[in-house]
Motif scaffolding. Sequence first.
Motif, mmCIF file in Angstrom:
data_model
loop_
_atom_site.group_PDB
_atom_site.id
_atom_site.type_symbol
_atom_site.label_atom_id
_atom_site.label_comp_id
_atom_site.label_asym_id
_atom_site.label_seq_id
_atom_site.Cartn_x
_atom_site.Cartn_y
_atom_site.Cartn_z
ATOM 1 N N THR A 109 0.826 -1.204 0.000
ATOM 2 C CA THR A 109 0.000 0.000 0.000
ATOM 3 C C THR A 109 0.862 1.255 0.000
ATOM 4 O O THR A 109 2.051 1.212 0.311
ATOM 5 C CB THR A 109 -0.913 0.063 1.249
ATOM 6 O OG1 THR A 109 -0.091 0.000 2.419
ATOM 7 C CG2 THR A 109 -1.928 -1.045 1.261
ATOM 8 N N ARG A 123 -5.709 9.244 -0.206
ATOM 9 C CA ARG A 123 -6.295 7.919 -0.047
ATOM 10 C C ARG A 123 -5.167 6.906 0.145
ATOM 11 O O ARG A 123 -4.051 7.124 -0.325
ATOM 12 C CB ARG A 123 -7.102 7.499 -1.298
ATOM 13 C CG ARG A 123 -8.095 8.518 -1.828
ATOM 14 C CD ARG A 123 -9.189 8.870 -0.877
ATOM 15 N NE ARG A 123 -10.039 7.714 -0.618
ATOM 16 C CZ ARG A 123 -10.972 7.691 0.334
ATOM 17 N NH1 ARG A 123 -11.151 8.728 1.110
ATOM 18 N NH2 ARG A 123 -11.705 6.628 0.521
ATOM 19 N N MET A 125 -4.028 3.384 -1.025
ATOM 20 C CA MET A 125 -4.307 2.453 -2.107
ATOM 21 C C MET A 125 -3.473 1.183 -1.942
ATOM 22 O O MET A 125 -2.297 1.246 -1.600
ATOM 23 C CB MET A 125 -3.985 3.088 -3.454
ATOM 24 C CG MET A 125 -4.745 4.370 -3.697
ATOM 25 S SD MET A 125 -6.504 4.124 -3.592
ATOM 26 C CE MET A 125 -6.960 4.579 -5.211
ATOM 27 N N ASP A 141 -8.979 0.746 -2.990
ATOM 28 C CA ASP A 141 -8.944 1.839 -2.019
ATOM 29 C C ASP A 141 -9.209 1.239 -0.640
ATOM 30 O O ASP A 141 -10.320 0.786 -0.351
ATOM 31 C CB ASP A 141 -9.997 2.886 -2.359
ATOM 32 C CG ASP A 141 -9.951 4.109 -1.447
ATOM 33 O OD1 ASP A 141 -9.389 4.019 -0.334
ATOM 34 O OD2 ASP A 141 -10.497 5.147 -1.852
ATOM 35 N N THR A 143 -8.576 2.914 2.299
ATOM 36 C CA THR A 143 -8.452 4.036 3.227
ATOM 37 C C THR A 143 -9.258 3.827 4.502
ATOM 38 O O THR A 143 -8.787 4.132 5.588
ATOM 39 C CB THR A 143 -8.898 5.348 2.543
ATOM 40 O OG1 THR A 143 -8.167 5.507 1.329
ATOM 41 C CG2 THR A 143 -8.669 6.548 3.439
ATOM 42 N N LYS A 158 -10.451 0.313 -7.810
ATOM 43 C CA LYS A 158 -10.079 1.465 -8.624
ATOM 44 C C LYS A 158 -9.539 1.055 -9.994
ATOM 45 O O LYS A 158 -9.635 1.799 -10.948
ATOM 46 C CB LYS A 158 -9.044 2.337 -7.891
ATOM 47 C CG LYS A 158 -9.586 2.914 -6.594
ATOM 48 C CD LYS A 158 -10.857 3.700 -6.854
ATOM 49 C CE LYS A 158 -11.514 4.185 -5.609
ATOM 50 N NZ LYS A 158 -12.847 4.736 -5.870
#
Length: 166
Positions: A109, A123, A125, A141, A143, A158
């Motif tokens: 990430t 965010r 990811m 995502d 987050t 995404k």
Amino acid sequence: RTKEVASSGPFRDRQSRQGDIINSSIWYVGAPVSNLTRLGYSEFRSGHKDRLPMIYVGGNDGMLHGFSTADGNEKIAYVPQGVLPSLARLTDPAYNQKHRFFVDGSPMTGDVNLGSNTTPNWRTMLVGSLGAGGKGYFVLDVTNPGSFTAANAASLVKLDRTRSTD
């Protein structure tokens, strides 16, 4: 399990409900820790300092799994598009003798600004890959893992650029 061969069903017997994890490393995600000085990042970091800590790992059951470190419960199980054509193989009674890799790559990430320099939208990811299971990668995502639900599942994906090797 009532549909497995041992119970006179048509599907293979499994040692565990969780698929095997062979080459994928476990990736931990807690509160943002970077000291980026970019606009809006300090607010993002402080706004997510108490986010639910998670571990993510790829499984050869065709899914990237995300487990809460607070209680061990699975919060997300993502099946990449490239795996879908091969999922039926997992039910084959002979699968244990013809093992196949599915989501075998290690996830990682990073915090990314999806907004602009003047209006940031930070965010977290996750990028995962099929590893030995196929070609390509996907981006999720992650987050706000405490708010993962079936209703918002599609919005977490995404990008998915995976493809089957079948």
